[in-house]
Design a protein around this motif. Sequence first.
Motif, PDB file in Angstrom:
ATOM      1  N   LYS A   1     -77.828 158.443 -19.865  1.00  0.00           N
ATOM      2  CA  LYS A   1     -77.935 157.699 -18.600  1.00  0.00           C
ATOM      3  C   LYS A   1     -79.025 158.306 -17.714  1.00  0.00           C
ATOM      4  CE  LYS A   1     -73.212 155.927 -18.174  1.00  0.00           C
ATOM      5  NZ  LYS A   1     -71.971 156.007 -17.359  1.00  0.00           N
TER       6      LYS A   1
ATOM      7  N   ARG B   1     -94.609 158.884 -13.840  1.00  0.00           N
ATOM      8  CA  ARG B   1     -93.287 159.069 -14.441  1.00  0.00           C
ATOM      9  C   ARG B   1     -92.402 159.882 -13.512  1.00  0.00           C
ATOM     10  NH1 ARG B   1     -94.819 160.452 -20.672  1.00  0.00           N
ATOM     11  NH2 ARG B   1     -95.620 158.404 -21.140  1.00  0.00           N
TER      12      ARG B   1
ATOM     13  N   ASN C   1     -86.505 156.848 -16.988  1.00  0.00           N
ATOM     14  CA  ASN C   1     -87.416 155.849 -17.557  1.00  0.00           C
ATOM     15  C   ASN C   1     -87.542 154.616 -16.676  1.00  0.00           C
ATOM     16  OD1 ASN C   1     -88.032 157.398 -19.801  1.00  0.00           O
ATOM     17  ND2 ASN C   1     -86.397 156.521 -21.040  1.00  0.00           N
ATOM     18  N   ASP C   2     -86.447 154.269 -16.008  1.00  0.00           N
ATOM     19  CA  ASP C   2     -86.444 153.105 -15.119  1.00  0.00           C
ATOM     20  C   ASP C   2     -86.938 153.445 -13.719  1.00  0.00           C
ATOM     21  OD1 ASP C   2     -85.405 151.676 -17.243  1.00  0.00           O
ATOM     22  OD2 ASP C   2     -83.344 151.649 -16.464  1.00  0.00           O
ATOM     23  N   ARG C   3     -87.394 154.680 -13.541  1.00  0.00           N
ATOM     24  CA  ARG C   3     -87.891 155.175 -12.252  1.00  0.00           C
ATOM     25  C   ARG C   3     -86.860 154.992 -11.144  1.00  0.00           C
ATOM     26  NH1 ARG C   3     -93.285 152.145 -12.565  1.00  0.00           N
ATOM     27  NH2 ARG C   3     -92.464 151.413 -14.489  1.00  0.00           N
ATOM     28  N   GLU C   4     -85.658 155.497 -11.436  1.00  0.00           N
ATOM     29  CA  GLU C   4     -84.565 155.470 -10.466  1.00  0.00           C
ATOM     30  C   GLU C   4     -84.115 156.910 -10.175  1.00  0.00           C
ATOM     31  OE1 GLU C   4     -81.722 152.987 -12.526  1.00  0.00           O
ATOM     32  OE2 GLU C   4     -82.565 151.184 -11.634  1.00  0.00           O
TER      33      GLU C   4
ATOM     34  N   GLN D   1    -100.330 156.676 -15.783  1.00  0.00           N
ATOM     35  CA  GLN D   1     -98.906 156.377 -15.725  1.00  0.00           C
ATOM     36  C   GLN D   1     -98.232 157.326 -14.750  1.00  0.00           C
ATOM     37  OE1 GLN D   1     -97.079 156.507 -19.559  1.00  0.00           O
ATOM     38  NE2 GLN D   1     -97.940 154.547 -20.164  1.00  0.00           N
TER      39      GLN D   1
ATOM     40  N   GLU E   1     -81.691 159.949 -18.797  1.00  0.00           N
ATOM     41  CA  GLU E   1     -82.972 159.563 -19.395  1.00  0.00           C
ATOM     42  C   GLU E   1     -83.320 158.118 -19.048  1.00  0.00           C
ATOM     43  OE1 GLU E   1     -83.197 160.423 -23.560  1.00  0.00           O
ATOM     44  OE2 GLU E   1     -83.259 162.588 -23.206  1.00  0.00           O
ATOM     45  N   LYS E   2     -82.332 157.238 -19.100  1.00  0.00           N
ATOM     46  CA  LYS E   2     -82.584 155.831 -18.769  1.00  0.00           C
ATOM     47  C   LYS E   2     -82.998 155.701 -17.302  1.00  0.00           C
ATOM     48  CE  LYS E   2     -80.582 151.180 -18.855  1.00  0.00           C
ATOM     49  NZ  LYS E   2     -81.510 150.730 -17.859  1.00  0.00           N
ATOM     50  N   ALA E   3     -82.291 156.391 -16.415  1.00  0.00           N
ATOM     51  CA  ALA E   3     -82.634 156.324 -14.994  1.00  0.00           C
ATOM     52  C   ALA E   3     -84.054 156.829 -14.754  1.00  0.00           C
ATOM     53  CB  ALA E   3     -81.628 157.131 -14.171  1.00  0.00           C
TER      54      ALA E   3
END
Length: 114
Positions: A80, A8, A86-89, A6, A82-84
């Motif tokens: 936000k 990350r 996780n979304d690989r942004e 993976q 953490e979400k970014a």
Amino acid sequence: MGKVLQIRVSAWTYSEDEVKKTWPNLWRLMWEDGGDAIRSKGVMELAKAVHDAGRAGLIPEDAAAALKEKAAEVEVIRLKIEKALNDREPKVADSLSYEIEDCLDALEDIADKF
């Protein structure tokens, strides 16, 4: 991303000492006066601690009340980020890193009164 490996995108604080130096009043409220149950004491952990400590009654009520609004704001930014991640942004996470630091600066000014 492979079947087994993976990839990350992550964010971490390079120096906990820098966190303590940058936001000394928040550090004291969260991890000295409010207890020291957390191992890692980086920017993301400080943001979470500010949000959680007031809600859990780990800091004085007057401090919790004063920090409440900005603490809710810093938690939204933290999530936000953490979400970014996780979304690989990474670009989104990077722009949010400035927002979380600005919000912690505002919280530090409030914490200076306690």
